[in-house]
Design a protein around this motif. Structure first.
Motif, short mmCIF file in Angstrom:
data_model
loop_
_atom_site.label_atom_id
_atom_site.label_comp_id
_atom_site.label_asym_id
_atom_site.label_seq_id
_atom_site.Cartn_x
_atom_site.Cartn_y
_atom_site.Cartn_z
N UNK A 115 15.09 31.88 39.92
CA UNK A 115 16.01 31.18 40.81
C UNK A 115 17.38 31.81 40.95
N UNK A 116 17.47 33.13 40.76
CA UNK A 116 18.75 33.83 40.87
C UNK A 116 18.71 34.89 41.96
N UNK A 117 19.85 35.14 42.57
CA UNK A 117 20.00 36.25 43.50
C UNK A 117 20.01 37.56 42.70
N UNK A 166 29.10 64.42 43.27
CA UNK A 166 28.89 64.52 44.70
C UNK A 166 27.76 63.64 45.22
N UNK A 167 26.59 63.73 44.57
CA UNK A 167 25.46 62.98 45.13
C UNK A 167 25.54 61.49 44.89
N UNK A 168 26.42 61.05 44.00
CA UNK A 168 26.57 59.60 43.79
C UNK A 168 27.58 58.97 44.76
N UNK A 169 28.27 59.77 45.57
CA UNK A 169 29.27 59.19 46.47
C UNK A 169 28.67 58.11 47.37
N UNK A 170 27.53 58.33 48.05
CA UNK A 170 26.99 57.26 48.90
C UNK A 170 26.61 56.02 48.11
N UNK A 171 26.05 56.19 46.91
CA UNK A 171 25.67 55.04 46.10
C UNK A 171 26.90 54.28 45.61
N UNK A 172 27.96 55.02 45.26
CA UNK A 172 29.19 54.36 44.82
C UNK A 172 29.81 53.56 45.96
N UNK A 173 29.75 54.11 47.15
CA UNK A 173 30.27 53.38 48.32
C UNK A 173 29.46 52.12 48.56
N UNK A 174 28.14 52.23 48.47
CA UNK A 174 27.28 51.06 48.65
C UNK A 174 27.52 50.01 47.57
N UNK A 175 27.67 50.48 46.34
CA UNK A 175 27.89 49.55 45.24
C UNK A 175 29.14 48.71 45.46
N UNK A 176 30.22 49.36 45.85
CA UNK A 176 31.47 48.64 46.05
C UNK A 176 31.42 47.75 47.29
N UNK A 177 30.57 48.09 48.24
CA UNK A 177 30.42 47.24 49.40
C UNK A 177 29.49 46.06 49.18
N UNK A 178 28.62 46.19 48.18
CA UNK A 178 27.59 45.17 47.96
C UNK A 178 27.91 44.20 46.82
N UNK A 179 28.45 44.72 45.73
CA UNK A 179 28.46 43.95 44.49
C UNK A 179 29.24 42.65 44.56
N UNK A 180 30.41 42.64 45.20
CA UNK A 180 31.21 41.42 45.22
C UNK A 180 30.47 40.28 45.91
N UNK A 181 29.89 40.56 47.08
CA UNK A 181 29.15 39.53 47.79
C UNK A 181 27.90 39.12 47.02
N UNK A 182 27.19 40.11 46.47
CA UNK A 182 25.99 39.80 45.70
C UNK A 182 26.28 38.94 44.50
N UNK A 183 27.37 39.27 43.79
CA UNK A 183 27.76 38.50 42.62
C UNK A 183 28.13 37.08 43.01
N UNK A 184 28.82 36.92 44.14
CA UNK A 184 29.19 35.58 44.60
C UNK A 184 27.94 34.74 44.86
N UNK A 185 26.94 35.33 45.49
CA UNK A 185 25.68 34.61 45.73
C UNK A 185 24.98 34.29 44.40
N UNK A 186 25.06 35.21 43.46
CA UNK A 186 24.43 34.94 42.17
C UNK A 186 25.12 33.78 41.46
N UNK A 187 26.44 33.71 41.57
CA UNK A 187 27.16 32.57 40.98
C UNK A 187 26.69 31.26 41.61
N UNK A 188 26.45 31.26 42.91
CA UNK A 188 25.96 30.06 43.58
C UNK A 188 24.55 29.70 43.10
N UNK A 189 23.67 30.70 42.97
CA UNK A 189 22.32 30.39 42.51
C UNK A 189 22.30 29.98 41.04
N UNK A 190 23.30 30.43 40.27
CA UNK A 190 23.38 29.97 38.88
C UNK A 190 23.58 28.46 38.80
N UNK A 191 24.18 27.88 39.84
CA UNK A 191 24.42 26.43 39.88
C UNK A 191 23.27 25.65 40.52
N UNK A 192 22.29 26.35 41.05
CA UNK A 192 21.22 25.68 41.81
C UNK A 192 20.24 24.95 40.90
#
Length: 261
Positions: free
Chosen positions: A139-141, A214-240
Motif C-alpha cells: 500500500x505504498x507509492x 558524466x553518464x550519471x548526469x541524466x539520472x541525477x537530473x531525473x532523480x532531483x525532478x522525481x524524488x520530492x513529488x514521489x516522496x510526498x505521495x509516499x507520505x500520503x500512502x503511509x497514512x492510507x
C-alpha cells in the motif's frame, strides 16, 4: 557511518559495504536506513578508494523495508519525514559518488533493495535471486528511487507493469531486460566480482571517476525532478487505510484486503 547493521571494510583501495541484518533477510530498519544515507557521502569524499562493493550478509541482498519499522511510521507518521529525507540522500549520494559501485547481488533484492541494486554501476547477481519493487503490495507509492529508475533502466513498457503489480523478476529475466549486468551461479559470484574489482582498482582512476560523473548526469537530473513529488505521495500512502491493512495483514500472516482507501 557504519554500525551493527552496516559493515565496512577497506583494504587495498577497495571499500566493501555489507548490509548486515541476515536474520531479517537484510530488511532495512531505522538504523540501517540512516547508515545507508551517509555511507556513500563519506566514501565519496575519499581519494584512497578506487572501487566500492555493496552486498548483503547471508541469503539475501536486501529484502526492502522491515515491517516493524513500517509499523512505527504508521503509529508516529512524523517520523516518516526523517525517513523520506534519508531516502533522497541514499539515491542522490549513490549517483553523486564518483567511485564506481559494484553490486554483489547474493540473494533477493526487493523494494529499496532493488533500488540499491539498480543504483550500482555494475551488478553481478546470483542466478537464483529475484529482484523487484513490490511497494504497491504494502500500500505504498514506489518513491525511494524505483519510480524513476526502473523505466530508465529497462524501458517504460515493462517497468510500468512491474511497478503497478509489484511482481518480481528472476535474475535471468532481469538480465534480459537490462536491469542486471551479470548473472552467475552462486559458486562463481565472488570470482566474477573480484575480476571486475581488479579492473577498476588498477584502472585510470580519474578517467573512471569522471566517466561515471558524466553518464550519471541524466539520472541525477531525473532523480532531483522525481524524488520530492514521489516522496510526498509516499507520505500520503503511509497514512492510507490500505497501507495500515497491509501492515496488519503481514503481522497476522494473512492476505491483505484492500479497499482503495
Amino acid at each position: 557511518m557504519p554500525n551493527s547493521a552496516l559493515k565496512l571494510d577497506i583494504v587495498d583501495r577497495v571499500a566493501r559495504i555489507t548490509i548486515n541484518r541476515p536474520d531479517a533477510m537484510n530488511a532495512v530498519n531505522g538504523e540501517l536506513h540512516t547508515a545507508l544515507s551517509r555511507i556513500f557521502i563519506d566514501l565519496g569524499a575519499r581519494r584512497d578508494i578506487n572501487v566500492i562493493v555493496l552486498t548483503g550478509e547471508g541469503r539475501a541482498f536486501c529484502a526492502g523495508g522491515d515491517i516493524e519499522w513500517m509499523r512505527e511510521a504508521v503509529v508516529e507518521p512524523e517520523k516518516f519525514e526523517i525517513v523520506t529525507w534519508e531516502a533522497k540522500r541514499i539515491v542522490y549520494s549513490m549517483l553523486d559518488c564518483e567511485i564506481p559501485i559494484i553490486g554483489r547481488i547474493n540473494g533477493d533484492a526487493v523494494g529499496l533493495g532493488a533500488t540499491l541494486a539498480l543504483l550500482c554501476d555494475i551488478t553481478v547477481m546470483d542466478e537464483n535471486a529475484r529482484i523487484g519493487d513490490p511497494h504497491v503490495r504494502v500500500g505504498l507509492n514506489a518513491a525511494d528511487g524505483g519510480g524513476f529508475l526502473w523505466p530508465q533502466v529497462i524501458g517504460y513498457g515493462k517497468a510500468r507493469e512491474l511497478l503497478l503489480t509489484g511482481d518480481l523478476l528472476s535474475a535471468n529475466e532481469a538480465k534480459q531486460l537490462g536491469a542486471i549486468g551479470n548473472v552467475v551461479p552462486a559458486s562463481e559470484l565472488d570470482a566474477k566480482v573480484e575480476a571486475l574489482v581488479g579492473k577498476l582498482r588498477n584502472g585510470a582512476t580519474k578517467a573512471i571517476r569522471w566517466t561515471k560523473a558524466g553518464y550519471t548526469i541524466p539520472l541525477r537530473q531525473l532523480a532531483h525532478g522525481h524524488m520530492d513529488a514521489g516522496i510526498a505521495y509516499e507520505c500520503l500512502t503511509n497514512l492510507s487505510k490500505d497501507h495500515h491493512e497491509a501492515i496488519d495483514a503481514f503481522a497476522n500472516k494473512r492476505k491483505p484486503v484492500f479497499t482503495g482507501q
